[in-house]
Design a protein around this motif. Structure first.
Motif, PDB file in Angstrom:
ATOM      1  N   TYR A 264     -19.352   3.107 -12.523  1.00 18.88           N
ATOM      2  CA  TYR A 264     -19.586   2.024 -11.558  1.00 18.88           C
ATOM      3  C   TYR A 264     -20.908   2.230 -10.815  1.00 18.88           C
ATOM      4  O   TYR A 264     -21.707   1.290 -10.667  1.00 18.88           O
TER       5      TYR A 264
ATOM      6  N   PRO B   1     -15.649   5.994 -11.336  1.00 22.97           N
ATOM      7  CA  PRO B   1     -16.609   5.806 -10.229  1.00 22.97           C
ATOM      8  C   PRO B   1     -18.049   6.086 -10.639  1.00 22.97           C
ATOM      9  O   PRO B   1     -18.974   5.410 -10.162  1.00 22.97           O
TER      10      PRO B   1
ATOM     11  N   TRP C 146       0.808  -1.214   0.000  1.00 18.42           N
ATOM     12  CA  TRP C 146       0.000   0.000   0.000  1.00 18.42           C
ATOM     13  C   TRP C 146       0.848   1.275   0.000  1.00 18.42           C
ATOM     14  O   TRP C 146       0.314   2.370  -0.118  1.00 18.42           O
TER      15      TRP C 146
ATOM     16  N   PRO D 263      -9.773   4.875  -3.995  1.00 16.78           N
ATOM     17  CA  PRO D 263      -8.848   5.128  -2.870  1.00 16.78           C
ATOM     18  C   PRO D 263      -7.687   6.051  -3.218  1.00 16.78           C
ATOM     19  O   PRO D 263      -7.012   6.543  -2.310  1.00 16.78           O
TER      20      PRO D 263
ATOM     21  N   GLN E 278     -15.945  -2.290 -11.507  1.00 19.04           N
ATOM     22  CA  GLN E 278     -15.630  -2.504 -10.094  1.00 19.04           C
ATOM     23  C   GLN E 278     -14.132  -2.683  -9.886  1.00 19.04           C
ATOM     24  O   GLN E 278     -13.560  -2.154  -8.916  1.00 19.04           O
ATOM     25  N   LEU E 279     -13.473  -3.417 -10.790  1.00 19.16           N
ATOM     26  CA  LEU E 279     -12.024  -3.594 -10.686  1.00 19.16           C
ATOM     27  C   LEU E 279     -11.298  -2.254 -10.776  1.00 19.16           C
ATOM     28  O   LEU E 279     -10.353  -1.986 -10.019  1.00 19.16           O
TER      29      LEU E 279
ATOM     30  N   ALA F  85     -12.739   0.799 -10.308  1.00 15.58           N
ATOM     31  CA  ALA F  85     -13.181   1.711  -9.246  1.00 15.58           C
ATOM     32  C   ALA F  85     -12.481   1.406  -7.926  1.00 15.58           C
ATOM     33  O   ALA F  85     -12.169   2.317  -7.149  1.00 15.58           O
ATOM     34  N   ASP F  86     -12.216   0.126  -7.665  1.00 18.88           N
ATOM     35  CA  ASP F  86     -11.522  -0.242  -6.427  1.00 18.88           C
ATOM     36  C   ASP F  86     -10.104   0.311  -6.377  1.00 18.88           C
ATOM     37  O   ASP F  86      -9.515   0.421  -5.289  1.00 18.88           O
ATOM     38  N   SER F  87      -9.549   0.641  -7.525  1.00 22.42           N
ATOM     39  CA  SER F  87      -8.207   1.228  -7.556  1.00 22.42           C
ATOM     40  C   SER F  87      -8.237   2.740  -7.700  1.00 22.42           C
ATOM     41  O   SER F  87      -7.331   3.430  -7.229  1.00 22.42           O
TER      42      SER F  87
ATOM     43  N   ARG G  91      -3.099  -0.964  -5.569  1.00 20.06           N
ATOM     44  CA  ARG G  91      -4.307  -1.706  -5.936  1.00 20.06           C
ATOM     45  C   ARG G  91      -4.713  -1.498  -7.394  1.00 20.06           C
ATOM     46  O   ARG G  91      -5.777  -1.952  -7.806  1.00 20.06           O
TER      47      ARG G  91
END
Length: 309
Positions: free
Chosen positions: A178, A175, A69, A212, A204-205, A207-209, A75
């Motif tokens: 998504y 986003p 991280w 954040p 989703q893949l 947006a998860d990166s 991510r």
């Protein structure tokens, strides 16, 4: 609403609760100025994230390491660039399908123009669930949204995601895609849009990166942006805590002074009561002694003496 109802009852106010509730809310616009202070850093972070996603250098960021991280753009998937291309293609497919549904809706409206249906009332829909059920059974979008509005929503996302003239992706739209995709999966699944599930997985893949890392692609940058945004708010909280602590200390000191005064007063009252009891006892003892002396005098024998004459 509970606070407004309490204030209304306490102050014996008349009228609706909404104006009372509004009057209880105070807004300090300066608390929102922190976002402007970090605008430059936020835009810089988004630009760096865009380069990470669209470049081929993303792969080495996902290699196993002790603190994954801590790297820039944590991510972000290795195939982010390919996923972004797939996202644009799937978005176009969904938009095309919604456009066909919108065109069919216009044709049906033109054919049935002799007996127009009343406009959809969202207020009635909120109060009567069967209205939404009828719309779902009729193959219409959920809520008050028409196919035309649904098409405009998806068309805007498609246009903002990829600029065909500049040949450039806008990763900040990920986003939004998504959210829109998830909404249609939950509420418009009865429309059976082909490829919507695939679009959701891809978005989703990404947006998860993206989500954040929008406000900093590494911990240092996140801390810098967060401190600029929340500085005034945290300062206001610290000032309020300091003032509250000072008020509590002043109230405690005042309470101690009052208790000391009450203690002294109580001691004085006890001392005064003691002196009064002693004085009263002395007076009673004096009166008792005097009565005893008078009684003794009354019992003395009368002595007679001869007259010398």
């Amino acid at each position: 609403m509970s606070a407004a109802a309490f204030a209304k009852g306490l102050l014996d106010l008349e009228g609706e609760l909404t104006p009372i509730l509004v009057s209880l809310v105070s807004k300090d616009s300066s608390m929102l100025d922190g976002l402007q202070d970090g605008t430059i850093d936020i835009n810089e972070a988004k630009a760096q994230l865009h380069d990470i996603i669209t470049s081929s250098e993303v792969a080495h960021y996902n290699e196993p390491m002790e603190f994954p991280w801590m790297v820039d753009g944590a991510r972000v998937p290795k195939n982010a660039a390919q996923l972004l291309t797939d996202l644009a293609e799937l978005t176009k497919e969904i938009t095309a399908q919604v456009k066909m549904l919108s065109d069919d809706e216009d044709e049906k409206a033109a054919i049935g123009s002799d007996s127009p249906n009343p406009p959809y009332d969202i207020a009635k829909a909120l109060g009567k669930a069967e209205i939404d059920t009828d719309r779902l059974l009729a193959g219409l979008p959920c809520g008050s949204e028409s196919f035309l509005l649904m098409f405009a929503r998806w068309k805007k996302l498609e246009r903002d995601l990829y600029n065909e003239r500049k040949k450039r992706f806008d990763t900040t739209q990920i986003p939004d895609i998504y959210d829109s995709c998830k909404y249609d999966l939950l509420h418009n699944s009865h429309l059976n849009l082909t490829g919507l599930s695939d679009l959701f997985e891809v978005s989703q893949l990404l947006a998860d990166s993206v989500i954040p890392n929008e406000y900093g692609i590494n911990p240092k940058q996140k801390l810098k942006i967060g401190s600029k945004i929340a500085r005034r708010l945290l300062g206001k909280i610290l000032i309020d805590l300091h003032n509250t602590r000072r008020e509590v200390a002043a109230a405690a000191a005042e309470s101690d002074i009052y208790n000391d005064i009450m203690t002294v007063s109580s001691a004085k009252r006890k001392e005064r009561s003691y002196y009064e009891e002693v004085k009263h006892e002395c007076v009673e003892r004096s009166i008792s002694n005097k009565k005893g002396i008078d009684l003794d005098d009354s019992h003395e024998e009368t002595k007679y003496c001869l007259d010398p004459k």
